[in-house]
Design a protein around this motif. Structure first.
Motif, PDB file in Angstrom:
ATOM      1  N   ALA A 146       2.707   1.864  -3.804  1.00 19.13           N
ATOM      2  CA  ALA A 146       1.231   2.008  -4.321  1.00 19.13           C
ATOM      3  C   ALA A 146       1.570   3.757  -3.903  1.00 19.13           C
ATOM      4  O   ALA A 146       1.235   4.146  -5.473  1.00 19.13           O
ATOM      5  N   CYS A 147       1.059   4.015  -2.733  1.00 14.02           N
ATOM      6  CA  CYS A 147       1.435   4.952  -2.633  1.00 14.02           C
ATOM      7  C   CYS A 147       1.860   6.212  -3.479  1.00 14.02           C
ATOM      8  O   CYS A 147       2.239   7.494  -3.537  1.00 14.02           O
TER       9      CYS A 147
ATOM     10  N   PHE B  81      -2.817  -3.294  -5.445  1.00  8.03           N
ATOM     11  CA  PHE B  81      -1.688  -3.328  -5.690  1.00  8.03           C
ATOM     12  C   PHE B  81      -1.555  -3.842  -4.178  1.00  8.03           C
ATOM     13  O   PHE B  81      -0.528  -5.200  -4.052  1.00  8.03           O
TER      14      PHE B  81
ATOM     15  N   ASP C 285      -6.419   0.867  -6.810  1.00  9.72           N
ATOM     16  CA  ASP C 285      -5.335   0.749  -6.991  1.00  9.72           C
ATOM     17  C   ASP C 285      -4.735   0.407  -6.078  1.00  9.72           C
ATOM     18  O   ASP C 285      -3.655  -0.670  -6.390  1.00  9.72           O
ATOM     19  N   SER C 286      -4.146   0.679  -5.242  1.00  5.11           N
ATOM     20  CA  SER C 286      -3.315   1.156  -4.323  1.00  5.11           C
ATOM     21  C   SER C 286      -3.689  -0.268  -3.218  1.00  5.11           C
ATOM     22  O   SER C 286      -3.235  -0.549  -2.864  1.00  5.11           O
TER      23      SER C 286
ATOM     24  N   TYR D 195       0.989  -1.148  -0.274  1.00  3.01           N
ATOM     25  CA  TYR D 195       0.298  -0.178  -0.238  1.00  3.01           C
ATOM     26  C   TYR D 195       0.626   1.351   0.219  1.00  3.01           C
ATOM     27  O   TYR D 195       0.370   2.073  -0.655  1.00  3.01           O
TER      28      TYR D 195
ATOM     29  N   THR E 122       2.703  -5.747 -10.954  1.00  2.00           N
ATOM     30  CA  THR E 122       2.133  -5.143 -11.600  1.00  2.00           C
ATOM     31  C   THR E 122       1.419  -6.223 -13.372  1.00  2.00           C
ATOM     32  O   THR E 122       0.109  -6.458 -13.557  1.00  2.00           O
TER      33      THR E 122
ATOM     34  N   GLN F 261       3.827   5.625  -5.868  1.00  2.48           N
ATOM     35  CA  GLN F 261       3.383   5.896  -7.146  1.00  2.48           C
ATOM     36  C   GLN F 261       2.455   6.301  -7.926  1.00  2.48           C
ATOM     37  O   GLN F 261       2.087   6.135  -9.092  1.00  2.48           O
ATOM     38  N   ASN F 262       1.975   7.194  -6.604  1.00  3.61           N
ATOM     39  CA  ASN F 262       0.574   8.238  -7.009  1.00  3.61           C
ATOM     40  C   ASN F 262      -0.048   7.154  -7.852  1.00  3.61           C
ATOM     41  O   ASN F 262      -1.198   7.843  -8.485  1.00  3.61           O
ATOM     42  N   LYS F 263      -0.944   6.428  -6.963  1.00  5.15           N
ATOM     43  CA  LYS F 263      -1.453   5.453  -7.706  1.00  5.15           C
ATOM     44  C   LYS F 263      -3.290   5.441  -7.187  1.00  5.15           C
ATOM     45  O   LYS F 263      -2.963   6.482  -6.061  1.00  5.15           O
ATOM     46  N   SER F 264      -4.175   5.182  -7.002  1.00  2.38           N
ATOM     47  CA  SER F 264      -5.711   6.029  -6.834  1.00  2.38           C
ATOM     48  C   SER F 264      -6.210   4.883  -5.642  1.00  2.38           C
ATOM     49  O   SER F 264      -4.849   3.558  -5.374  1.00  2.38           O
TER      50      SER F 264
END
Length: 358
Positions: free
Chosen positions: A314-315, A327, A323-324, A311, A352, A317-320
């Protein structure tokens, strides 16, 4: 940073081993001025120590348990009070150390602060941790207590049936020892602690004036209540339902109400593991539940640590949010299907691709 301090900082970046006089000559300043600026940069956390080790952006500092995992996996239905055929393996473990390794494998810059024995098992543990990409030079060695050991017994489905944790050494990771790491703590983007730390150490950390986000893993129902005094300091808390109930001293069975109660206690964001039902994320602005991916578990040791690391990565990586969480659950699923507490092929690309194949 003001202009002259910034110039000193940039000069050190170009030549970290330069003497103060050499820096002064290069910048057209007095050596005394350069020395004063270096002292200020050190106090502010931009310089971490001798040799002008510079702070880096988005650095994680993980403080917590580091131990050797010894896992027994029954090859048939587990029979209690008897010898069971199966396999036994040794791997690096410890909640804090596992989180650090997962973050490093996912490409994050991570320092680990942990207490490890001055023994062969400790040497092996540090070597394994360093090989995964974690910065280990801030690990503290203890010359009398042995390296922590976690002994787990899993059934033929990979589910934990019983465990014994010899974690005495972690109690030596106290405020006095952590005070020597102030420069690193000041420079951190995020500090992650696990509830293996003593209550006194956790409260000492919460009293420090640090700019870093503070993230906590509750570890277990027995240790989770240690986090009560610092809930209002936490940017993110990762718990399961039993740990949440232990922190709140509650019998609540509704996950949404448990998460809301933790927010009311001051936590900014809650990552609530629901076991086989997935994960629930809750903050003041958002609430979302996500179900698990289908897996064939080999061992559930370390899956929660992978969930939190996934988590956080993912944050970065600027995922929503959606998506976070996907992931994070994929990181946990890949770890569940591994015989070890850390999946050795855990990378952003592999996670991914794993998701895309479903």
């Amino acid at each position: 940073m003001k202009n002259q301090i910034y110039r000193v900082y940039e000069a050190i970046k170009l030549d970290p081993l330069a003497s103060q006089q050499a820096l002064a000559d290069r910048l057209g300043m007095s050596r005394e001025s350069v020395a004063g600026h270096i002292m200020q940069l050190t106090r502010q956390g931009y310089i971490l120590g001798k040799g002008y080790l510079l702070a880096e952006q988005n650095t994680y500092v993980v403080i917590g348990g580091a131990n050797v995992d010894i896992n027994g996996h029954s090859s048939a239905v587990l029979t209690t009070h008897d010898s069971n055929p199966g396999t036994i393996s040794q791997s690096p473990g410890g909640v804090g150390r596992n989180i650090a390794e997962n973050l490093a494998r996912l490409g994050e810059h991570v320092h680990l602060i942990a207490s490890i024995g001055l023994d062969q098992r400790g040497n092996w543990l540090i070597e394994q941790t360093r090989a995964s990409g974690v910065e280990t030079h801030n690990i503290l060695r203890h010359d009398t207590l042995p390296t922590g050991t976690y002994l787990a017994i899993n059934n033929d489905s990979g589910q934990l049936q019983a465990a014994i944790a010899d974690m005495r050494i972690i109690d030596t990771l106290d405020a006095q020892k952590l005070s020597s790491k102030q420069a690193l703590l000041q420079s951190a983007y995020s500090i992650i602690i696990d509830a293996n730390l003593s209550s006194d150490t956790i409260e000492w950390l919460a009293r420090q004036s640090l700019s870093a986000q503070l993230v906590a893993d509750a570890v277990s129902t027995a240790k989770a209540p240690r986090l009560r005094p610092i809930l209002a300091k936490l940017t993110l808390l990762k718990v399961n339902q039993d740990e949440a109930r232990a922190i709140l001293d509650s019998n609540e069975t509704d996950p949404n109400k448990l998460a809301k109660a933790l927010l009311d206690a001051g936590v900014d964001e809650v990552l609530l593991s629901l076991g086989s039902q997935g994960v629930l994320f809750t903050s003041a602005e958002h609430s979302q539940q996500k179900i698990c991916y289908p897996t064939v578990p080999v061992s559930d040791t370390g899956a929660g640590d992978a969930l939190l690391a996934g988590y956080l990565s993912a944050c970065q990586q600027n995922k929503s949010l959606d998506d976070s969480l996907s992931f994070a659950l994929a990181c946990a699923a890949m770890t569940l299907e591994s015989a070890h507490a850390n999946y050795p092929e855990l990378t952003v690309q592999n996670v991914t691709q794993w998701i895309e194949k479903l």
